[in-house]
Design an enzyme around this catalytic site. Structure first.
Site, PDB file in Angstrom:
ATOM      1  CB  CYS A  37     -19.885 -14.890  97.897  1.00 57.86           C
ATOM      2  SG  CYS A  37     -20.480 -15.824  96.459  1.00 57.86           S
ATOM      3  CB  CYS A  46     -18.082 -22.473  95.909  1.00 55.77           C
ATOM      4  SG  CYS A  46     -19.386 -21.831  94.826  1.00 55.77           S
ATOM      5  CB  CYS A  81     -14.641 -20.179  97.610  1.00 57.75           C
ATOM      6  SG  CYS A  81     -14.405 -18.400  97.371  1.00 57.75           S
TER       7      CYS A  81
END
Length: 370
Positions: free
Chosen positions: A92, A96, A99
């Site tokens: 990714c 985040c 996550c």
């Protein structure tokens, strides 16, 4: 020779013996016929004057609870993979903090192997496939997921094909090439405040996550793709009021998740994230939902609803069992088949239905206001 007198006629002994033998044979034949008839009758049919007797029911062991036969069969059967979430990559471009499917490997199946697995899932009863990650558009600039989307809709003819993405890498040319094969595009958006997005890990540098969200919404409208928003409610956005922005974007669904801890992914010694600081209480989550109760497309999912109600397939096409608070993989469906692998998925089919997991998910059946 003695004679036997019968009325006015006399019969010889040999004639009498012949007559008696013939009568004996007739009587034997009659008895055999009656016996055959009796054997052909149902056992439950009572004879005249005899009481009806039912076959005894085997007694259950002491303390055992008798289960209906259908219920036992259902327990033994494997769940149907009606809706599958295929996380074909863990890579990714965002970081985040909460996550729960992190970049622990860089592995991605070859395209033909992924197609083979998807065909196996369709054969096993799959109706909806959702491609996720990681970030699905990171692999081959979106070509990999685009080819899978096209295969699932064109060859497998699945009723619903969807993608979950952060939206940062999607370009209009992708919609032009693959948009007709996609039913739903879900974009992750946890806040309409760019400073909060940066705190969470969704910062795009000079790009504005919220502005990009509106652009994607417009492309979905132009290329006839249902637009959906996913939001993870956590410590940094739980007080936010998103009513105005969500109503303006008008998604078909607004999925609102409570921040979830998964050991080995976003908490624990071997995790790549430390999501403990993002966690909110059940009460906090309920207050957020109450603040947005007038939004008709809102679909809330607490930790309890989320944990076992998703069929998650990882990059190796292994089902991930989250029942013990961490992701425990089955064997790959490519090696043992869907039925054998799914038994170790921990999937709660009843909770899947209870949380509204099955809905109108084909854009052909949706009343979309384009």
């Amino acid at each position: 020779m003695q004679l036997v007198t019968l009325g006015r006629r006399s019969l010889s002994p040999s004639l009498v013996r012949a007559v008696l033998a013939a009568l004996g044979r007739r009587l034997a034949a009659l008895c055999w016929s009656l016996a055959s008839l009796a054997l052909s009758l149902p056992l439950s049919l009572p004879l005249p004057g005899w009481p009806r007797v039912s076959a005894p029911t085997p007694a259950a062991p002491a303390g055992a609870r008798r289960e209906p036969e259908r219920e036992q069969e259902r327990d033994d059967a494997s769940p149907t993979p009606t809706s599958v979430n295929y996380h074909f990559t863990r890579q990714c471009n965002y970081k985040c903090g909460f996550c729960f499917h992190t970049a622990k490997t860089s592995f991605v199946l070859p395209l033909e192997e992924a197609r083979r697995g998807l065909a196996m899932l369709k054969e096993a009863g799959m109706e909806k496939i959702n491609f996720s990650g990681g970030e699905p558009f990171l692999q081959d600039r979106g070509e990999f997921v685009g080819k899978l989307v096209q295969f699932c809709k064109q060859q497998l003819k699945l009723p619903s094909v969807s993608i979950v993405s952060n939206g940062s890498l999607i370009r209009e040319r992708w919609f032009k090439k693959y948009g007709e094969y996609l039913d739903i595009l879900a974009i992750s958006c946890d806040s309409f405040d760019e400073d909060v997005n940066v705190l969470i890990g969704r910062g795009q540098g000079k790009k504005n996550h919220v502005e990009n969200l509106h652009k994607l919404r417009q492309w979905c409208q132009e290329y006839a793709v249902a637009f959906k928003i996913n939001s993870v409610i956590n410590r940094f956005n739980v007080e936010e009021d998103m009513n105005e922005q969500i109503k303006a974007l008008n998604p078909v669904r607004w999925k609102v998740f409570q921040c979830l801890l998964i050991e080995g992914e976003n908490c624990g010694e071997d995790a790549l994230r430390e999501a403990e600081k993002f966690v909110i209480s059940d009460e906090d989550f309920e207050q957020f939902l109450d603040r947005h109760k007038d939004i008709s497309c809102l679909v809330p999912e607490s930790n309890q609803k989320m944990r076992d109600s998703y069929l998650i397939l990882d990059e190796y096409m292994r089902f991930l069992n989250c029942r013990n608070g961490r992701k425990e993989p089955s064997k790959s469906i490519l090696d043992v088949g869907v039925e054998a692998a799914i038994k170790f998925s921990g999937f709660d089919e009843m909770m899947f239905l209870k949380r509204g997991g099955k809905y109108v998910w084909s854009k052909a059946d949706m009343k979309l206001d384009w």
